[in-house]
Write a protein that holds these residues in place. Structure first.
Motif, PDB file in Angstrom:
ATOM      1  N   GLY A 181      20.889   0.520 -13.873  1.00 17.65           N
ATOM      2  CA  GLY A 181      20.317   2.044 -14.307  1.00 17.65           C
ATOM      3  C   GLY A 181      21.247   2.963 -13.623  1.00 17.65           C
ATOM      4  N   GLY A 182      22.050   2.777 -12.635  1.00 18.98           N
ATOM      5  CA  GLY A 182      23.017   3.711 -12.204  1.00 18.98           C
ATOM      6  C   GLY A 182      22.797   5.126 -11.607  1.00 18.98           C
ATOM      7  N   SER A 183      21.514   5.210 -11.152  1.00 18.02           N
ATOM      8  CA  SER A 183      21.053   6.525 -10.538  1.00 18.02           C
ATOM      9  C   SER A 183      21.263   6.806  -9.316  1.00 18.02           C
ATOM     10  CB  SER A 183      19.368   6.774 -10.921  1.00 18.02           C
ATOM     11  OG  SER A 183      19.021   7.840 -10.442  1.00 18.02           O
ATOM     12  N   ALA A 184      21.882   7.914  -9.051  1.00 18.61           N
ATOM     13  CA  ALA A 184      22.018   8.427  -7.457  1.00 18.61           C
ATOM     14  C   ALA A 184      20.775   8.580  -6.926  1.00 18.61           C
ATOM     15  CB  ALA A 184      23.064   9.742  -7.797  1.00 18.61           C
ATOM     16  N   TRP A 185      19.800   8.964  -7.549  1.00 19.25           N
ATOM     17  CA  TRP A 185      18.390   9.103  -6.997  1.00 19.25           C
ATOM     18  C   TRP A 185      18.197   7.995  -6.054  1.00 19.25           C
ATOM     19  CZ3 TRP A 185      13.906   6.099  -6.721  1.00 19.25           C
ATOM     20  CH2 TRP A 185      12.559   7.035  -6.314  1.00 19.25           C
ATOM     21  N   PHE A 186      18.676   6.746  -6.249  1.00 14.02           N
ATOM     22  CA  PHE A 186      18.008   5.462  -5.399  1.00 14.02           C
ATOM     23  C   PHE A 186      18.516   6.069  -3.878  1.00 14.02           C
ATOM     24  CE2 PHE A 186      20.174   1.867  -3.187  1.00 14.02           C
ATOM     25  CZ  PHE A 186      18.801   1.149  -3.170  1.00 14.02           C
ATOM     26  N   ASP A 201      26.327   9.088  -9.731  1.00 17.38           N
ATOM     27  CA  ASP A 201      25.580   8.576 -10.933  1.00 17.38           C
ATOM     28  C   ASP A 201      26.547   7.777 -11.992  1.00 17.38           C
ATOM     29  OD1 ASP A 201      22.853   9.401 -11.191  1.00 17.38           O
ATOM     30  OD2 ASP A 201      23.570  11.706 -10.920  1.00 17.38           O
ATOM     31  N   LEU A 202      26.098   6.999 -12.158  1.00 12.74           N
ATOM     32  CA  LEU A 202      27.244   5.839 -13.050  1.00 12.74           C
ATOM     33  C   LEU A 202      26.651   6.207 -14.660  1.00 12.74           C
ATOM     34  CD1 LEU A 202      27.069   2.507 -11.134  1.00 12.74           C
ATOM     35  CD2 LEU A 202      29.032   4.140 -11.520  1.00 12.74           C
ATOM     36  N   PRO A 203      27.353   5.755 -15.518  1.00 11.03           N
ATOM     37  CA  PRO A 203      27.111   6.211 -17.116  1.00 11.03           C
ATOM     38  C   PRO A 203      26.231   4.853 -17.420  1.00 11.03           C
ATOM     39  CG  PRO A 203      29.279   5.680 -17.085  1.00 11.03           C
ATOM     40  CD  PRO A 203      28.846   5.772 -15.231  1.00 11.03           C
ATOM     41  N   ALA A 204      25.387   4.422 -16.781  1.00 10.30           N
ATOM     42  CA  ALA A 204      24.727   3.071 -17.130  1.00 10.30           C
ATOM     43  C   ALA A 204      24.040   3.099 -18.498  1.00 10.30           C
ATOM     44  CB  ALA A 204      23.603   2.747 -16.144  1.00 10.30           C
ATOM     45  N   ALA A 205      23.560   4.320 -18.963  1.00 13.19           N
ATOM     46  CA  ALA A 205      22.821   4.337 -20.391  1.00 13.19           C
ATOM     47  C   ALA A 205      23.876   4.444 -21.341  1.00 13.19           C
ATOM     48  CB  ALA A 205      22.012   5.566 -20.588  1.00 13.19           C
ATOM     49  N   ASP A 206      25.056   4.756 -21.399  1.00 18.95           N
ATOM     50  CA  ASP A 206      25.875   4.898 -22.164  1.00 18.95           C
ATOM     51  C   ASP A 206      26.596   3.312 -22.665  1.00 18.95           C
ATOM     52  OD1 ASP A 206      28.215   5.214 -23.905  1.00 18.95           O
ATOM     53  OD2 ASP A 206      29.238   6.602 -22.268  1.00 18.95           O
ATOM     54  N   GLU A 207      26.203   2.971 -24.081  1.00 21.52           N
ATOM     55  CA  GLU A 207      26.572   1.729 -24.362  1.00 21.52           C
ATOM     56  C   GLU A 207      27.889   1.443 -24.651  1.00 21.52           C
ATOM     57  OE1 GLU A 207      24.796  -0.965 -25.070  1.00 21.52           O
ATOM     58  OE2 GLU A 207      22.778   0.034 -24.703  1.00 21.52           O
ATOM     59  N   SER A 208      28.838   2.543 -24.631  1.00 19.24           N
ATOM     60  CA  SER A 208      30.540   2.616 -24.729  1.00 19.24           C
ATOM     61  C   SER A 208      30.997   2.518 -23.243  1.00 19.24           C
ATOM     62  CB  SER A 208      30.825   3.920 -25.397  1.00 19.24           C
ATOM     63  OG  SER A 208      30.803   4.930 -24.356  1.00 19.24           O
ATOM     64  N   ALA A 209      30.241   2.455 -22.331  1.00 20.52           N
ATOM     65  CA  ALA A 209      30.824   2.345 -20.959  1.00 20.52           C
ATOM     66  C   ALA A 209      30.694   1.088 -20.275  1.00 20.52           C
ATOM     67  CB  ALA A 209      29.938   3.320 -20.127  1.00 20.52           C
ATOM     68  N   GLY A 210      31.655   0.386 -19.823  1.00 17.99           N
ATOM     69  CA  GLY A 210      31.502  -0.885 -19.033  1.00 17.99           C
ATOM     70  C   GLY A 210      32.368  -0.614 -17.897  1.00 17.99           C
ATOM     71  N   LEU A 211      32.683  -1.632 -17.189  1.00 18.52           N
ATOM     72  CA  LEU A 211      32.763  -1.812 -15.666  1.00 18.52           C
ATOM     73  C   LEU A 211      34.052  -0.825 -15.390  1.00 18.52           C
ATOM     74  CD1 LEU A 211      32.609  -5.317 -14.578  1.00 18.52           C
ATOM     75  CD2 LEU A 211      30.929  -3.587 -14.199  1.00 18.52           C
ATOM     76  N   THR A 212      35.089  -0.623 -16.322  1.00 19.10           N
ATOM     77  CA  THR A 212      36.084   0.299 -16.091  1.00 19.10           C
ATOM     78  C   THR A 212      35.768   1.690 -16.170  1.00 19.10           C
ATOM     79  OG1 THR A 212      37.701  -1.500 -17.072  1.00 19.10           O
ATOM     80  CG2 THR A 212      38.411   0.914 -16.935  1.00 19.10           C
ATOM     81  N   SER A 236      22.934  -0.209 -20.103  1.00 18.23           N
ATOM     82  CA  SER A 236      23.421  -0.776 -21.083  1.00 18.23           C
ATOM     83  C   SER A 236      23.913  -2.290 -20.891  1.00 18.23           C
ATOM     84  CB  SER A 236      24.464   0.111 -21.960  1.00 18.23           C
ATOM     85  OG  SER A 236      25.783  -0.130 -21.041  1.00 18.23           O
ATOM     86  N   ASP A 237      24.103  -2.759 -22.175  1.00 12.36           N
ATOM     87  CA  ASP A 237      24.423  -4.448 -21.902  1.00 12.36           C
ATOM     88  C   ASP A 237      25.900  -4.629 -21.718  1.00 12.36           C
ATOM     89  OD1 ASP A 237      21.962  -5.471 -22.336  1.00 12.36           O
ATOM     90  OD2 ASP A 237      22.200  -5.617 -24.403  1.00 12.36           O
TER      91      ASP A 237
END
Length: 235
Positions: free
Chosen positions: A11-16, A35-46, A155-156
């Motif tokens: 989920g990548g949320s800094a709120w945690f 905050d990570l771009p977790a909802a972005d389907e184009s974003a992976g580990l890099t 995202s997956d």
């Protein structure tokens, strides 16, 4: 002054980290919750690592704290910028070429979770219940705030990519596990971390979301790691 850089899980949320941040700031440190771009389907580990590296900038004496799924991306950061200490918190530990999606079956997580429930005399819900699994030890008002915010999308892609490093980075690494974690039980993590990193697993009270359930105690543990590995001075 050290800088704590806090990497969230799925989920990548800094709120945690919002309850932990003031605890660490009160101890005299700069704190960056990413905050990570977790909802972005184009974003992976890099791309996750890019985001963390950008947040770090040119800071030194960085303590990188990675929660849960954050264990997939934080080691990549350690190969790109100076990190004084990597703290894995209730984290996933991958091996080269393994996907985050395959990690669950490869490590036997489902069986370990069921065995832990049986030891505690609990029955696992027929369908996954995040409140039962994650928030069983979190204060009701914090739980209510979390659910009012809605579920963070994940995202997956970051779970489908093979872990790209050939080996674990040389960065000093410690592992801290909540002994009441229902998702990643302590005996399970001791085995996985021994097999994959060959380092000890420290434990503290609390479930999977210790930054929400026990922020002061977590800050104390992080400070103990800082003093042990970096030194006691805070300027």
């Amino acid at each position: 002054m050290s800088t704590y850089v806090l990497v969230p899980g799925a989920g990548g949320s800094a709120w945690f980290w919002h309850l932990l941040v003031p605890e660490l700031e009160a101890r005299g440190h700069e704190v960056i919750a990413v905050d990570l771009p977790a909802a972005d389907e184009s974003a992976g580990l890099t791309e996750y690592a890019d985001t963390i590296v950008e947040a770090i900038g040119d800071r030194t004496e960085v303590i990188l704290v990675a929660q849960s799924m954050g264990g997939l991306s934080a080691p990549l950061v350690c190969t790109r910028v100076p990190v004084a200490l990597l703290v894995l918190l209730n984290a996933m530990v991958p091996v080269p070429g393994e996907t985050g999606g395959a990690w669950w079956a490869n490590t036997g997580q489902a069986q370990a979770m069921a065995e832990q429930a049986a030891r505690e005399g609990r029955e696992l819900p027929a369908e996954f219940d995040p409140e039962d699994c994650f928030f069983h030890d979190v204060a009701p008002e914090v739980t209510a705030e979390a659910f009012a915010r809605g579920e963070d999308s994940q995202s997956d892609r970051a779970l489908e990519e093979p872990w790209p490093l050939e080996k674990w980075p040389d960065t000093p690494t410690v592992f801290l596990q909540g002994r009441d974690d229902r998702l990643f039980p302590l005996p399970f993590q001791r085995r996985v971390v021994r097999e994959r990193l060959n380092i000890p697993v420290d434990d503290m009270p609390g479930g999977h979301l210790v930054a929400l359930s026990r922020p002061k105690e977590l800050a104390d543990r992080l400070e103990a790691y800082r003093i042990r590995h970096i030194g006691p001075n805070v300027s």
